[in-house]
Write a protein that holds these residues in place. Sequence first.
Motif, short mmCIF file in Angstrom:
data_model
loop_
_atom_site.label_atom_id
_atom_site.label_comp_id
_atom_site.label_asym_id
_atom_site.label_seq_id
_atom_site.Cartn_x
_atom_site.Cartn_y
_atom_site.Cartn_z
N UNK A 262 -1.90 -43.54 100.66
CA UNK A 262 -0.97 -44.21 101.59
C UNK A 262 -1.84 -44.95 102.60
N UNK A 263 -1.69 -46.26 102.64
CA UNK A 263 -2.58 -47.08 103.46
C UNK A 263 -1.83 -48.25 104.07
N UNK A 264 -2.43 -48.84 105.08
CA UNK A 264 -1.84 -49.99 105.74
C UNK A 264 -2.50 -51.30 105.30
N UNK A 265 -3.38 -51.23 104.31
CA UNK A 265 -4.02 -52.43 103.78
C UNK A 265 -4.06 -52.39 102.26
N UNK A 266 -4.25 -53.54 101.66
CA UNK A 266 -4.35 -53.62 100.21
C UNK A 266 -5.74 -53.12 99.80
N UNK A 267 -5.79 -52.19 98.86
CA UNK A 267 -7.06 -51.64 98.40
C UNK A 267 -7.22 -51.89 96.91
N UNK A 268 -8.44 -51.94 96.46
CA UNK A 268 -8.73 -52.01 95.04
C UNK A 268 -9.08 -50.60 94.58
N UNK A 269 -8.12 -49.94 93.94
CA UNK A 269 -8.31 -48.56 93.52
C UNK A 269 -7.50 -48.29 92.25
N UNK A 270 -7.92 -47.30 91.50
CA UNK A 270 -7.25 -46.97 90.23
C UNK A 270 -5.96 -46.18 90.45
N UNK A 271 -5.77 -45.61 91.64
CA UNK A 271 -4.56 -44.84 91.90
C UNK A 271 -3.55 -45.70 92.67
N UNK A 272 -2.27 -45.34 92.62
CA UNK A 272 -1.28 -46.15 93.33
C UNK A 272 -1.53 -46.19 94.83
N UNK A 273 -1.28 -47.36 95.42
CA UNK A 273 -1.33 -47.53 96.88
C UNK A 273 0.11 -47.56 97.38
N UNK A 274 0.41 -46.70 98.34
CA UNK A 274 1.74 -46.62 98.92
C UNK A 274 1.69 -47.20 100.33
N UNK A 275 2.75 -47.89 100.75
CA UNK A 275 2.74 -48.50 102.08
C UNK A 275 2.90 -47.44 103.17
N UNK A 276 1.87 -47.25 103.96
CA UNK A 276 1.84 -46.21 104.98
C UNK A 276 2.98 -46.36 105.98
N UNK A 277 3.40 -47.57 106.26
CA UNK A 277 4.45 -47.81 107.24
C UNK A 277 5.86 -47.69 106.63
N UNK A 278 5.95 -47.21 105.39
CA UNK A 278 7.26 -47.02 104.75
C UNK A 278 7.38 -45.57 104.25
N UNK A 279 7.66 -44.64 105.17
CA UNK A 279 7.72 -43.23 104.79
C UNK A 279 8.79 -42.91 103.74
N UNK A 280 9.84 -43.75 103.65
CA UNK A 280 10.85 -43.53 102.61
C UNK A 280 10.23 -43.67 101.22
N UNK A 281 9.37 -44.66 101.06
CA UNK A 281 8.71 -44.90 99.77
C UNK A 281 7.82 -43.71 99.42
N UNK A 282 7.10 -43.20 100.41
CA UNK A 282 6.19 -42.08 100.17
C UNK A 282 6.98 -40.80 99.89
N UNK A 283 8.06 -40.57 100.62
CA UNK A 283 8.91 -39.40 100.38
C UNK A 283 9.51 -39.45 98.97
N UNK A 284 9.93 -40.63 98.54
CA UNK A 284 10.48 -40.79 97.18
C UNK A 284 9.40 -40.53 96.14
N UNK A 285 8.17 -41.01 96.37
CA UNK A 285 7.05 -40.76 95.47
C UNK A 285 6.84 -39.25 95.31
N UNK A 286 6.84 -38.53 96.41
CA UNK A 286 6.62 -37.08 96.38
C UNK A 286 7.73 -36.40 95.59
N UNK A 287 8.97 -36.73 95.87
CA UNK A 287 10.10 -36.11 95.16
C UNK A 287 10.07 -36.44 93.67
N UNK A 288 9.76 -37.67 93.34
CA UNK A 288 9.68 -38.07 91.93
C UNK A 288 8.58 -37.28 91.23
N UNK A 289 7.41 -37.21 91.84
CA UNK A 289 6.31 -36.49 91.22
C UNK A 289 6.66 -35.01 91.01
N UNK A 290 7.25 -34.38 92.01
CA UNK A 290 7.57 -32.95 91.94
C UNK A 290 8.87 -32.66 91.19
N UNK A 291 9.53 -33.73 90.74
CA UNK A 291 10.80 -33.60 90.01
C UNK A 291 11.83 -32.82 90.85
#
Length: 174
Positions: A138-167
């Motif tokens: 979760x970051x506030x800038x665009x990164x070049x990385x092999x793992x997904x980058x989540x928008x740090x300023x959008x906690x809804x997106x990160x919360x959804x990612x967590x729920x999706x991963x944990x089913x």
Amino acid sequence: MAEPVKVFGIAGRSGSGKTTLIEAMLPRFSAMGLRTSVIKHSHHDFPLEPPHKDSARFRQAGAHEVMVASPYRYAIVHELRGAPELSLNEQLQRLSAVDLVLVEGFKSEPIPRIEVYRPETGQTPLHVEPDSGFLAVATNERLSTAIPCLPLEEPDVIATFICTFLEIPVHSTP
């Protein structure tokens, strides 16, 4: 048999915004109908009450545990007195049953986790270390990385990612 607790870690360097992110996600998890607890790991000793208060005096006098209770909340303070720190699993067993436990810190524990990373801190990211085990950053800038980058300023997106991963089935409260 009870279902195992769903645990997800939030890790990152000091000052990266881990606590701020968790704080922003908690109301969103509640709105989804999830009961969520948090374990925050600290490497430092921390005061729980002023030294002159009754509960501190009881601990200083040698009490093994002190419970402070009111109509609004209760807290149990357990002094380790040289005993080893509880493992994350032992800490999880002491919590009441909930839908989700967010864990701040414990970056070496084998739990699913994301890194909170802010390039402007000048610190190196953790997710680039070999075998770091991070699922996303979760970051506030665009990164070049092999793992997904989540928008740090959008906690809804990160919360959804967590729920999706944990089913975790998500439903809104009325």
